[in-house]
Structures are given as C-alpha cells and as structure tokens.
Motif scaffolding. Structure first.
Motif: not given
Length: 282
Positions: A275-282, A84-92, A267-273
C-alpha cells in the motif's frame, strides 16, 4: 554527522523507523542552531546531515537526512526528527533497530462488554492500553462540576488520574478543570482538536446528566452533528490484540487507514502490505 546507538528505546536518540531518526535533547547550542536553522548557520543549512549508527566498535553509515521537526522549550532544543532522503531497507533497519520481543499485548476482553457493561469495557481498555503512574487514586468527594457530568465521563476522569494517557494527545479530552460551555452557552465542551478547529460536546441539561448522552461534533461555527467521529466520511474500526485500525473512505474505492499500537511488535504483520504509505513506524 550524527551518530546514534543501535537499539529501540523511545527515551533516547536512535533510528525510529525506516524513514526517520529521532534525537532526544537537550542539545548543545551549536547542534540546536544547526537543527533549527539559526541565521548564524544559514550557509550550512544547504549541506546534508549524515546519519550513522554505532554497532560494536564501528559506525555503520545510513545516508543523509533532513530535519522535519524540532521541538523547543525555553529556547533549548528538546527533541528533533530527521527524515532519511532514502528510506532504509527492512534488513538494514533490523540491524540498527533490532525488533523487540513481543510483550503481553492488551487483549480483547473489553470488546465483549462494549454493548453491555460499558463501564467495565472502558476500564479494561484503558488499564490495558495505557501506562499507569503506579500510584493509587482514591475516589475524591464529588465536586459541583463532576456531579453534573455523565457517569462515563466521570469514570474516565477517575481512571485518567492513574492512566493519564487516556485523555489523548493530539486531539484530546479536556482535563476536568478545563471543561467549559460553548460560545452560545448551550453545550459542555469536553474534547478539542489540537488547533481548535473542531470540538466535541454534550448538551447542557437542567435535570442532571443523562445516563448515556449524545456526543455532538462541531466545526467552527457550523451546526453541530449527531456523530462522535469525523461526520463527513464513513468510518469503521477494527481491533486485534494491541492494535486498533481506523478505516475511512469518501467514495468506497480509495481508503484512508490509520493504525495505533500499544507496542511496535503489533504493527509487524502490516510491514509488507503493498500500500502507499505516508508514514509507518513499525
């Protein structure tokens, strides 16, 4: 425009994460040409790819994306990832990829055996973490090659007959038939980096395999190092049910963190950390 179904199934096309959509092929020729950048679609390559998700009888528009990876087999597009050119918000994201209920995550029983009964620890970890084939693997007669292997490696190969994922994917343990000596004939190479840049090996011995041999790491033509992981950066591992985290740092101030999970819910507990992420599949 690409329209995918809502849901979270790795076996079919859909939204994979807040950053990516994954398509599972095979794909029709026009789609393959568009995704792979065929000369016939050169003018279309600069046009955006629009992504939507089917929710009930409607299509929810998510934005535009660009192809980041395309896999092929015999010239046929088999899989494709778009970012995505603009990442999705968690709610979406939770609407188009509803969180799956937590399954029975692999426990930590294996950890208590790591410094004692390592054979039990290996079996508990592999059978808990990796999907099995559902077939029984009986113990075959020892071959000339397996009889030269240490017990731990023999056990790993036996387990891998029912849990093949245990040999790894990107950087992996070689299948037993692919074991070979290094270019000097001194080491038995059993693990390789995916591009052949470095490998793991054991020292050949004339007196039979050691019970707990040293693992040697070697990059290109450099001298082998006495260390099983990346030797230039201190590395620590942390574990939780269904989760293994790898933490490394060159200077003790900036840290590189990688997490592997048996199920996305771990991975759910790590979702709101923060930190700078390169990739997160959670």
């Amino acid at each position: 425009m690409i329209i995918v179904e809502a849901g979270d199934s790795p076996a079919r096309s859909g939204v994979w994460s807040a950053e990516a959509v994954r398509l599972v092929g095979p794909a029709p020729a026009p789609v393959a040409e568009r995704m792979m950048g065929s000369p016939h679609t050169a003018d279309e390559g600069s046009l955006p790819i629009h992504i939507a998700v089917r929710l009930g009888g409607e299509a929810l528009y998510l934005g535009t994306a660009k192809v980041s990876r395309a896999g092929t087999a015999d010239g046929v597009l088999t899989d494709c990832e778009l970012r995505f050119e603009a990442p999705l918000r968690r709610q979406l994201l939770n609407r188009v990829r509803p969180p799956l209920p937590a399954l029975d995550l692999p426990g930590l029983e294996w950890l208590s055996n790591v410094n004692g009964d390592r054979a039990a620890a290996l079996e508990q970890f592999i059978t808990g973490w990796y999907p099995g084939t559902g077939t029984d693997a009986t113990e075959p007669p020892a071959t000339s090659s397996s009889s030269c292997l240490p017990a731990g490696l023999r056990q790993l190969y036996q387990l891998a007959k029912q849990w093949p994922g245990a040999l790894g994917a990107q950087n992996g343990i070689l299948p037993e038939l692919d074991l070979h000596a290094d270019h000097l004939g001194e080491m038995l190479v059993f693990g390789v980096e995916n591009q052949g840049g470095f490998f793991w090996s054991l020292l050949w011995t004339l007196d039979g395999p050691e019970a707990d041999p040293t693992v040697w790491f070697r990059e290109f033509d450099e001298e082998p190092t006495l260390r099983p992981f990346w030797p230039w950066v201190p590395t620590r591992f942390y574990v939780a049910p269904g989760l293994v985290v790898h933490v490394s740092s060159e200077d003790g101030e900036a840290f590189d963190v990688r997490a592997g999970a048996s199920h996305r819910s771990a991975l759910a507990p790590l979702a709101d950390l923060p930190v700078d992420r390169i990739r997160f599949d959670g």
